[in-house]
Design a protein around this motif. Structure first.
Motif, PDB file in Angstrom:
ATOM      1  N   ALA A  32      15.128  -9.404 -21.072  1.00 30.87           N
ATOM      2  CA  ALA A  32      15.153  -9.587 -22.527  1.00 30.87           C
ATOM      3  C   ALA A  32      13.819  -9.157 -23.109  1.00 30.87           C
ATOM      4  CB  ALA A  32      15.440 -11.049 -22.883  1.00 30.87           C
ATOM      5  N   ARG A  33      13.865  -8.735 -24.354  1.00 37.67           N
ATOM      6  CA  ARG A  33      12.652  -8.303 -25.059  1.00 37.67           C
ATOM      7  C   ARG A  33      12.596  -9.063 -26.376  1.00 37.67           C
ATOM      8  NH1 ARG A  33       8.276  -7.027 -27.186  1.00 37.67           N
ATOM      9  NH2 ARG A  33       7.629  -4.922 -27.683  1.00 37.67           N
ATOM     10  N   VAL A  34      11.469  -9.689 -26.650  1.00 38.34           N
ATOM     11  CA  VAL A  34      11.281 -10.382 -27.922  1.00 38.34           C
ATOM     12  C   VAL A  34      11.015  -9.328 -28.988  1.00 38.34           C
ATOM     13  CG1 VAL A  34       9.819 -11.989 -29.215  1.00 38.34           C
ATOM     14  CG2 VAL A  34      10.405 -12.461 -26.824  1.00 38.34           C
ATOM     15  N   VAL A  35      11.778  -9.381 -30.063  1.00 41.61           N
ATOM     16  CA  VAL A  35      11.596  -8.444 -31.161  1.00 41.61           C
ATOM     17  C   VAL A  35      11.206  -9.250 -32.391  1.00 41.61           C
ATOM     18  CG1 VAL A  35      12.670  -6.693 -32.619  1.00 41.61           C
ATOM     19  CG2 VAL A  35      13.316  -6.879 -30.199  1.00 41.61           C
ATOM     20  N   GLU A  84       0.815  -1.209   0.000  1.00 46.20           N
ATOM     21  CA  GLU A  84       0.000   0.000   0.000  1.00 46.20           C
ATOM     22  C   GLU A  84       0.856   1.270   0.000  1.00 46.20           C
ATOM     23  OE1 GLU A  84      -3.291   1.662   2.982  1.00 46.20           O
ATOM     24  OE2 GLU A  84      -3.725  -0.298   2.081  1.00 46.20           O
ATOM     25  N   GLY A  85       0.639   2.093  -1.049  1.00 48.85           N
ATOM     26  CA  GLY A  85       1.336   3.365  -1.169  1.00 48.85           C
ATOM     27  C   GLY A  85       2.787   3.278  -1.603  1.00 48.85           C
ATOM     28  N   LYS A  86       3.255   2.099  -1.904  1.00 57.25           N
ATOM     29  CA  LYS A  86       4.668   1.891  -2.238  1.00 57.25           C
ATOM     30  C   LYS A  86       4.927   1.964  -3.735  1.00 57.25           C
ATOM     31  CE  LYS A  86       6.340   0.751   1.870  1.00 57.25           C
ATOM     32  NZ  LYS A  86       5.382   0.799   2.841  1.00 57.25           N
ATOM     33  N   THR A  87       6.182   2.222  -4.072  1.00 53.67           N
ATOM     34  CA  THR A  87       6.658   2.118  -5.444  1.00 53.67           C
ATOM     35  C   THR A  87       7.262   0.728  -5.585  1.00 53.67           C
ATOM     36  OG1 THR A  87       7.108   4.473  -5.614  1.00 53.67           O
ATOM     37  CG2 THR A  87       8.275   3.039  -7.152  1.00 53.67           C
ATOM     38  N   ILE A  88       6.798  -0.019  -6.579  1.00 53.61           N
ATOM     39  CA  ILE A  88       7.181  -1.423  -6.755  1.00 53.61           C
ATOM     40  C   ILE A  88       8.025  -1.579  -8.008  1.00 53.61           C
ATOM     41  CG2 ILE A  88       6.284  -3.776  -7.067  1.00 53.61           C
ATOM     42  CD1 ILE A  88       5.459  -2.454  -4.383  1.00 53.61           C
ATOM     43  N   LEU A  89       9.087  -2.374  -7.908  1.00 51.26           N
ATOM     44  CA  LEU A  89       9.869  -2.773  -9.075  1.00 51.26           C
ATOM     45  C   LEU A  89       9.458  -4.198  -9.411  1.00 51.26           C
ATOM     46  CD1 LEU A  89      12.068  -2.350 -11.189  1.00 51.26           C
ATOM     47  CD2 LEU A  89      13.726  -3.195  -9.499  1.00 51.26           C
ATOM     48  N   LEU A  90       8.822  -4.372 -10.552  1.00 52.11           N
ATOM     49  CA  LEU A  90       8.355  -5.673 -11.021  1.00 52.11           C
ATOM     50  C   LEU A  90       9.377  -6.193 -12.015  1.00 52.11           C
ATOM     51  CD1 LEU A  90       6.038  -7.752 -11.070  1.00 52.11           C
ATOM     52  CD2 LEU A  90       4.958  -6.356 -12.841  1.00 52.11           C
ATOM     53  N   ILE A  91       9.908  -7.378 -11.781  1.00 55.73           N
ATOM     54  CA  ILE A  91      10.961  -7.938 -12.617  1.00 55.73           C
ATOM     55  C   ILE A  91      10.442  -9.165 -13.345  1.00 55.73           C
ATOM     56  CG2 ILE A  91      13.286  -8.919 -12.654  1.00 55.73           C
ATOM     57  CD1 ILE A  91      13.789  -7.359 -10.010  1.00 55.73           C
ATOM     58  N   ASP A  92      10.703  -9.219 -14.651  1.00 58.18           N
ATOM     59  CA  ASP A  92      10.317 -10.372 -15.477  1.00 58.18           C
ATOM     60  C   ASP A  92      11.504 -10.727 -16.358  1.00 58.18           C
ATOM     61  OD1 ASP A  92       8.785 -12.389 -16.563  1.00 58.18           O
ATOM     62  OD2 ASP A  92       7.430 -11.075 -17.653  1.00 58.18           O
ATOM     63  N   ASP A  93      11.633 -12.000 -16.672  1.00 58.06           N
ATOM     64  CA  ASP A  93      12.788 -12.419 -17.464  1.00 58.06           C
ATOM     65  C   ASP A  93      12.683 -12.001 -18.929  1.00 58.06           C
ATOM     66  OD1 ASP A  93      10.747 -14.239 -17.917  1.00 58.06           O
ATOM     67  OD2 ASP A  93      12.023 -16.009 -17.838  1.00 58.06           O
ATOM     68  N   VAL A  94      11.536 -12.237 -19.548  1.00 56.56           N
ATOM     69  CA  VAL A  94      11.370 -11.930 -20.969  1.00 56.56           C
ATOM     70  C   VAL A  94      10.037 -11.231 -21.187  1.00 56.56           C
ATOM     71  CG1 VAL A  94      11.187 -12.894 -23.303  1.00 56.56           C
ATOM     72  CG2 VAL A  94      12.722 -13.964 -21.636  1.00 56.56           C
ATOM     73  N   MET A  95      10.050 -10.147 -21.969  1.00 56.98           N
ATOM     74  CA  MET A  95       8.814  -9.473 -22.337  1.00 56.98           C
ATOM     75  C   MET A  95       8.574  -9.703 -23.823  1.00 56.98           C
ATOM     76  SD  MET A  95       7.557  -5.531 -21.955  1.00 56.98           S
ATOM     77  CE  MET A  95       8.374  -4.820 -23.355  1.00 56.98           C
TER      78      MET A  95
END
Length: 91
Positions: A81-84, A43-54
């Motif tokens: 990583a990002r799929v292109v 609640e009220g926090k800034t979150i860093l969401l981490i994912d391996d591949v987008m």
């Protein structure tokens, strides 16, 4: 602090592999939620969401929406990583 168990998948979804962007988004509707015991932590926090591949961003979008609904003030995303796709490339 790292909260790996704070965001949970509340319903099973089919694999995203082979789905279009629209199908991926639809597949993940209401798939995630903040664990009830963690709501006060986010609640009220800034979150860093981490994912391996987008690929299309559908999973990150759905997870971010759940975190916002769970009370997070801001969500930042980090992917390794990002799929292109060929059609996304400009030369």
């Amino acid at each position: 602090p790292v909260k790996q168990a704070g965001l949970i998948r509340k319903r099973a979804t089919k694999s995203q592999s082979g789905l279009s962007a629209r199908q991926r988004k639809r597949n993940l509707v209401r798939a995630f939620e903040v664990r009830p015991s963690h709501k006060t932590i986010f609640e009220g926090k800034t979150i860093l969401l981490i994912d391996d591949v987008m690929t299309t961003g559908a999973t990150l979008r759905a997870a971010s929406q759940a975190l916002k609904k769970g009370g997070a003030a801001q969500i930042h995303v980090l992917t390794l990583a990002r799929v292109v796709r060929p059609q996304d490339m400009t030369i």
